[in-house]
Design an enzyme around this catalytic site. Structure first.
Site, short mmCIF file in Angstrom:
data_model
loop_
_atom_site.label_atom_id
_atom_site.label_comp_id
_atom_site.label_asym_id
_atom_site.label_seq_id
_atom_site.Cartn_x
_atom_site.Cartn_y
_atom_site.Cartn_z
N HIS A 150 0.76 -1.32 -0.27
CA HIS A 150 0.01 0.10 0.02
C HIS A 150 0.88 1.30 0.01
O HIS A 150 2.10 1.17 0.24
CB HIS A 150 -1.07 0.17 1.26
CG HIS A 150 -0.51 0.15 2.40
ND1 HIS A 150 -0.02 -0.94 3.21
CD2 HIS A 150 -0.30 1.22 3.50
CE1 HIS A 150 0.54 -0.75 4.27
NE2 HIS A 150 0.39 0.77 4.22
N HIS A 202 0.99 5.32 1.22
CA HIS A 202 0.58 6.57 2.36
C HIS A 202 1.05 7.77 1.49
O HIS A 202 2.20 8.05 1.44
CB HIS A 202 1.13 6.53 3.44
CG HIS A 202 0.57 5.40 4.50
ND1 HIS A 202 -0.40 5.75 5.47
CD2 HIS A 202 1.13 3.99 4.74
CE1 HIS A 202 -0.74 4.69 5.81
NE2 HIS A 202 -0.02 3.62 5.68
N TYR A 257 -15.26 27.50 17.79
CA TYR A 257 -15.40 29.06 17.16
C TYR A 257 -16.76 29.36 16.41
O TYR A 257 -17.25 30.53 16.62
CB TYR A 257 -13.98 29.22 16.10
CG TYR A 257 -14.23 30.54 15.36
CD1 TYR A 257 -13.31 31.57 15.53
CD2 TYR A 257 -14.76 30.46 13.97
CE1 TYR A 257 -13.59 32.71 14.95
CE2 TYR A 257 -14.70 31.77 13.32
CZ TYR A 257 -14.24 32.66 13.83
OH TYR A 257 -14.32 33.97 13.09
N GLN A 305 -19.60 32.53 17.63
CA GLN A 305 -20.23 33.69 16.97
C GLN A 305 -21.36 33.97 17.06
O GLN A 305 -22.01 35.20 16.83
CB GLN A 305 -19.83 33.05 15.10
CG GLN A 305 -18.48 32.94 14.89
CD GLN A 305 -17.46 33.82 15.22
OE1 GLN A 305 -17.73 34.96 14.70
NE2 GLN A 305 -16.48 33.68 16.02
#
Length: 133
Positions: A63, A65, A126, A130
């Site tokens: 595989h 990555h 965050y 608001q």
């Protein structure tokens, strides 16, 4: 907002990264020695061609990555499709034994996770904060 963390286009400031993983067909351990080295070269070459930066790469026997950075117009699916198609075509041409061992070099699937500098929890907080402003 300047520094290496952000990139800019005419209308956008962005920092987009993806962790991508895909496997050889049947998880066959064919990504070794010259095949692995050539695969790395081809991935870097194709990534440059489609405007993707490979930040980190590791080729395992069965595989791959990648940690890639890109602009907002490149989807993860487009990136993976381009990299897998190109490397499969070239590697199977240059290493004929891959054709005889596998019907295709890669599986149809892949793994993708977005990677950012700010955590999901920070973004959620965050946005929630608001409301009070």
């Amino acid at each position: 907002m300047n520094g290496k963390r952000w990139k800019r286009s005419a209308t956008t400031v962005y920092n987009i990264g993806y962790h991508l993983i895909w496997c050889s067909k049947y998880r066959r351990k064919v990504l070794v020695s010259e095949v692995a080295e050539r695969l790395k070269e081809l991935l870097l070459q194709k990534a440059r061609g489609i405007g993707v930066e490979i930040v980190q790469m590791e080729v395992m026997p069965d595989h791959v990555h990648l940690f890639v950075k890109t602009d907002p117009t490149n989807s993860p699916h487009f990136i993976v499709h381009q990299l897998k198609a190109y490397t499969s075509r070239v590697l199977r041409k240059e290493f004929p034994f891959l054709k005889s061992r596998l019907p295709s070099l890669w599986t149809r699937s892949y793994y993708c996770e977005s990677v950012g500098h700010i955590s999901e929890e920070t973004i959620r907080k965050y946005i929630e904060d608001q409301k009070g402003k």
